[in-house]
Design a protein around this motif. Structure first.
Motif, PDB file in Angstrom:
ATOM      1  N   GLY A   1       0.791  -1.221   0.000  1.00  0.00           N
ATOM      2  CA  GLY A   1       0.000   0.000   0.000  1.00  0.00           C
ATOM      3  C   GLY A   1       0.822   1.269   0.000  1.00  0.00           C
ATOM      4  O   GLY A   1       0.290   2.353   0.213  1.00  0.00           O
ATOM      5  N   ILE A   2       2.125   1.159  -0.252  1.00  0.00           N
ATOM      6  CA  ILE A   2       3.000   2.333  -0.262  1.00  0.00           C
ATOM      7  C   ILE A   2       3.288   2.669  -1.717  1.00  0.00           C
ATOM      8  O   ILE A   2       4.182   2.100  -2.338  1.00  0.00           O
ATOM      9  CB  ILE A   2       4.303   2.062   0.500  1.00  0.00           C
ATOM     10  N   ILE A   3       2.514   3.572  -2.272  1.00  0.00           N
ATOM     11  CA  ILE A   3       2.696   3.927  -3.670  1.00  0.00           C
ATOM     12  C   ILE A   3       2.972   5.407  -3.850  1.00  0.00           C
ATOM     13  O   ILE A   3       3.189   5.874  -4.956  1.00  0.00           O
ATOM     14  CB  ILE A   3       1.472   3.531  -4.527  1.00  0.00           C
ATOM     15  N   GLU A   4       2.984   6.160  -2.755  1.00  0.00           N
ATOM     16  CA  GLU A   4       3.147   7.596  -2.873  1.00  0.00           C
ATOM     17  C   GLU A   4       4.596   7.972  -3.118  1.00  0.00           C
ATOM     18  O   GLU A   4       5.515   7.235  -2.765  1.00  0.00           O
ATOM     19  CB  GLU A   4       2.631   8.306  -1.622  1.00  0.00           C
ATOM     20  N   VAL A   5       4.797   9.125  -3.721  1.00  0.00           N
ATOM     21  CA  VAL A   5       6.112   9.727  -3.805  1.00  0.00           C
ATOM     22  C   VAL A   5       6.362  10.483  -2.499  1.00  0.00           C
ATOM     23  O   VAL A   5       5.476  11.152  -1.982  1.00  0.00           O
ATOM     24  CB  VAL A   5       6.192  10.681  -5.010  1.00  0.00           C
ATOM     25  N   ASP A   6       7.561  10.320  -1.946  1.00  0.00           N
ATOM     26  CA  ASP A   6       7.993  10.999  -0.725  1.00  0.00           C
ATOM     27  C   ASP A   6       7.389  10.397   0.541  1.00  0.00           C
ATOM     28  O   ASP A   6       6.614  11.049   1.242  1.00  0.00           O
ATOM     29  CB  ASP A   6       7.682  12.495  -0.766  1.00  0.00           C
ATOM     30  N   PRO A   7       7.717   9.163   0.864  1.00  0.00           N
ATOM     31  CA  PRO A   7       7.323   8.644   2.177  1.00  0.00           C
ATOM     32  C   PRO A   7       8.145   9.317   3.266  1.00  0.00           C
ATOM     33  O   PRO A   7       9.349   9.131   3.350  1.00  0.00           O
ATOM     34  CB  PRO A   7       7.646   7.150   2.080  1.00  0.00           C
ATOM     35  N   ALA A   8       7.513  10.134   4.082  1.00  0.00           N
ATOM     36  CA  ALA A   8       8.239  10.938   5.067  1.00  0.00           C
ATOM     37  C   ALA A   8       8.877  10.055   6.133  1.00  0.00           C
ATOM     38  O   ALA A   8       8.294   9.080   6.596  1.00  0.00           O
ATOM     39  CB  ALA A   8       7.284  11.931   5.719  1.00  0.00           C
TER      40      ALA A   8
END
Length: 246
Positions: free
Chosen positions: A72-79
């Protein structure tokens, strides 16, 4: 480095299932070929997207699969992603990496760039996956920035790099730091020797005074500008020699 407006990053679905950041050269520039860019353990960070942009600036159509998308981690820029990176990296599988990389290769093939006009570049765990890919496919070239798992494998189904390297089917360039606390100089030397037995051309460069992730210019404490610049110039030259000139 931020993306230039002429070639903004686009999160697309490649191969029907794999989210990927796709960055193309500006429309007024010829495309030299395609690149699969494989993330470090932190994921698709602004740093990795900036590398996509640098490759696009140099004329390469770049696809960076989001390897953590199954969690479920598809975003750009995982903080704040570094602290969780080792555990997250462990969720990957050989089958998942193969599926996602091959989806990117199919996307580039549809764009007109077959294997001989395609390179695979990876950082950290992505460097490991890049070498693995170059034993599965006769791509034009592969580059591994400090890919680990040299003597001990990261994932089931992906042997240690010293076992994989003799089977390289593509010209491979390794770029390592001699002060890497995760990859010893003995491992670097063993990998250099193993890669030297492959039928394909290989070269492994190691940098005194540089540690793991020395190319990461978003982390001032570990970035080594001289080594990073030299490694990047060697990468572009490797692609020019083995892919663009094919």
């Amino acid at each position: 480095m931020t993306l230039k407006p002429e070639h903004p990053g686009v999160v697309a679905t490649v191969g029907g299932t794999t989210p990927a950041t796709v960055v193309a050269p500006r429309t007024d520039e010829p495309i030299r070929g395609g690149v699969i860019l494989l993330q470090d353990a932190r994921g698709i960070t602004p740093y990795l997207v900036s590398v996509c942009a640098r490759l696009a600036d140099a004329g390469w159509l770049t696809v960076a699969p989001h390897l953590y998308h199954r969690d479920g981690i598809i975003e750009v820029d995982p903080a704040g992603s570094w602290s969780s990176a080792p555990q997250q990296m462990g969720t990957l599988t050989a089958a998942g990496i193969t599926t996602d990389v091959d989806a990117g290769l199919a996307h580039l093939a549809d764009a007109g760039f077959g294997l001989e006009r395609t390179a695979v570049i990876g950082f950290c765990m992505g460097g490991t996956a890049a070498l693995f890919t170059a034993t599965r496919h006769a791509v034009g070239a592969a580059v591994s920035f400090y890919g680990g798992g040299v003597n001990t494998p990261y994932w089931d189904g992906v042997p240690p790099l010293v076992e994989l390297a003799p089977a390289l089917r593509a010209p491979w360039l390794g770029l390592y730091g001699e002060e890497d606390v995760l990859i010893s100089v003995d491992e670097i030397n063993a990998l250099r020797a193993a890669a030297g037995t492959a039928a394909a051309p290989t070269e492994l460069i190691s940098y005194p005074g540089a540690g793991h992730a020395f190319h990461s210019d978003d982390r001032a404490e570990i970035h080594r500008p001289a080594a990073a610049e030299d490694a990047w110039n060697r990468t572009l030259a490797w692609l020019h020699t083995h892919v663009a000139s094919a």
